[in-house]
Scaffold this motif. Structure first.
Motif, mmCIF file in Angstrom:
data_model
loop_
_atom_site.group_PDB
_atom_site.id
_atom_site.type_symbol
_atom_site.label_atom_id
_atom_site.label_comp_id
_atom_site.label_asym_id
_atom_site.label_seq_id
_atom_site.Cartn_x
_atom_site.Cartn_y
_atom_site.Cartn_z
ATOM 1 N N TRP A 69 0.838 -1.198 0.000
ATOM 2 C CA TRP A 69 0.000 0.000 0.000
ATOM 3 C C TRP A 69 0.870 1.244 0.000
ATOM 4 O O TRP A 69 1.743 1.403 0.855
ATOM 5 N N THR A 70 0.645 2.110 -0.972
ATOM 6 C CA THR A 70 1.379 3.372 -1.053
ATOM 7 C C THR A 70 0.385 4.521 -0.953
ATOM 8 O O THR A 70 -0.413 4.743 -1.872
ATOM 9 N N PRO A 71 0.365 5.241 0.155
ATOM 10 C CA PRO A 71 -0.588 6.346 0.292
ATOM 11 C C PRO A 71 -0.300 7.447 -0.716
ATOM 12 O O PRO A 71 0.866 7.812 -0.921
ATOM 13 N N PRO A 72 -1.335 7.972 -1.375
ATOM 14 C CA PRO A 72 -1.122 9.051 -2.340
ATOM 15 C C PRO A 72 -0.643 10.322 -1.653
ATOM 16 O O PRO A 72 -0.836 10.507 -0.442
ATOM 17 N N ALA A 73 -0.042 11.194 -2.443
ATOM 18 C CA ALA A 73 0.524 12.431 -1.898
ATOM 19 C C ALA A 73 -0.516 13.259 -1.147
ATOM 20 O O ALA A 73 -0.233 13.847 -0.094
ATOM 21 N N ALA A 74 -1.758 13.310 -1.686
ATOM 22 C CA ALA A 74 -2.810 14.099 -1.044
ATOM 23 C C ALA A 74 -3.134 13.560 0.345
ATOM 24 O O ALA A 74 -3.413 14.335 1.274
ATOM 25 N N MET A 75 -3.066 12.238 0.508
ATOM 26 C CA MET A 75 -3.347 11.638 1.802
ATOM 27 C C MET A 75 -2.218 11.943 2.789
ATOM 28 O O MET A 75 -2.467 12.226 3.970
ATOM 29 N N ILE A 76 -0.992 11.884 2.285
ATOM 30 C CA ILE A 76 0.152 12.194 3.152
ATOM 31 C C ILE A 76 0.094 13.653 3.611
ATOM 32 O O ILE A 76 0.449 13.979 4.747
ATOM 33 N N LYS A 77 -0.396 14.515 2.736
ATOM 34 C CA LYS A 77 -0.531 15.930 3.096
ATOM 35 C C LYS A 77 -1.533 16.093 4.233
ATOM 36 O O LYS A 77 -1.338 16.905 5.146
ATOM 37 N N ARG A 78 -2.620 15.304 4.167
ATOM 38 C CA ARG A 78 -3.633 15.370 5.224
ATOM 39 C C ARG A 78 -3.146 14.705 6.496
ATOM 40 O O ARG A 78 -3.490 15.133 7.584
ATOM 41 N N PRO A 82 0.426 13.695 7.815
ATOM 42 C CA PRO A 82 1.894 13.639 7.719
ATOM 43 C C PRO A 82 2.503 12.386 8.347
ATOM 44 O O PRO A 82 3.605 11.980 7.973
ATOM 45 N N ASP A 83 1.773 11.756 9.279
ATOM 46 C CA ASP A 83 2.297 10.550 9.937
ATOM 47 C C ASP A 83 2.461 9.389 8.951
ATOM 48 O O ASP A 83 3.168 8.421 9.245
ATOM 49 N N LEU A 84 1.795 9.498 7.783
ATOM 50 C CA LEU A 84 1.883 8.432 6.780
ATOM 51 C C LEU A 84 3.075 8.604 5.847
ATOM 52 O O LEU A 84 3.306 7.767 4.982
ATOM 53 N N ALA A 85 3.834 9.687 6.043
ATOM 54 C CA ALA A 85 4.989 9.957 5.168
ATOM 55 C C ALA A 85 5.991 8.808 5.194
ATOM 56 O O ALA A 85 6.689 8.557 4.207
ATOM 57 N N LYS A 86 6.035 8.078 6.289
ATOM 58 C CA LYS A 86 6.988 6.959 6.395
ATOM 59 C C LYS A 86 6.665 5.840 5.409
ATOM 60 O O LYS A 86 7.496 4.962 5.143
#
Length: 205
Positions: free
Chosen positions: A118-127, A129-133
């Motif tokens: 699973w690769t979170p999309p950039a928009a989700m990471i923006k919402r 930030p804890d998913l940036a890892k």
């Protein structure tokens, strides 16, 4: 006379059993929610007593002009139908996109993956930030957001970004909690995955 009584009793019992299956499709799959091993992962059992009957996998009457093999998602009712033909479908309980993330449309299953990354999309990471890892991808496993299986939805414009996928969060079924993807209990998504072919039409309404 005794033999005749036994024969009648047997026929009545068989008729009752058949009737039970016909009117209560959920009972046909009641044993499908236990713990099981899949590709080396131990899926935990689903506590059926806590899962509303309407969201358990079952064969139901479903009239449609769509061909067998089509997937129809009713986001309002939180149900996904796999069209079998003959006026029947396998119905699964689902979780859908929360407010602001709902979507409708027609697409096709472009590819299928077991225990996907699973690769979170950039928009989700923006919402979040804890998913940036997980920018480079979250490896497969019991905690993976896509669960045990994923079916990737594409339309004429390419990848929609939406998936039919599993989830370890069985309690989210019947609710609007996702970022737009359609989620199923892992045991259910494995069953659906085994039925759906690449190229299958998916209608979300």
């Amino acid at each position: 006379m005794k033999f005749r009584s036994l024969l009648v009793a047997g026929l009545l019992a068989a008729a009752t059993a058949i009737s039970g299956c016909a009117t209560d499709g959920a009972s046909m799959f009641a044993n499908s929610y236990g713990g099981k091993k899949d590709a080396g992962y131990q899926l935990p059992a689903i506590p059926l007593a806590k899962l509303p009957k309407e969201y358990r996998r079952q064969v139901v009457r479903y009239d449609t002009t769509e061909v067998p093999g089509t997937v129809i998602v009713d986001t309002g009712a939180k149900h996904l139908y796999y069209v079998m033909g003959g006026g029947k479908a396998v119905r699964y309980g689902i979780g859908v996109g929360r407010e602001g993330f709902e979507w409708k449309g027609t697409s096709r299953v472009a590819m299928k993956k077991e225990w996907p990354v699973w690769t979170p999309p950039a928009a989700m990471i923006k919402r979040r930030p804890d998913l940036a890892k997980y920018r480079g991808g979250m490896g497969p496993g019991l905690d993976n957001a896509l669960g045990a299986r994923a079916m990737y939805l594409f339309n004429k414009g390419g990848d929609t970004g939406y998936r039919l996928h599993g989830t370890p969060e069985w309690w989210s079924i019947g609710k609007a909690m996702s970022s737009g993807c359609i989620r199923l209990i892992n045991q259910d998504v494995i069953d659906l995955y085994n039925r759906v072919e690449v190229g299958a039409k998916v209608i979300v309404k």
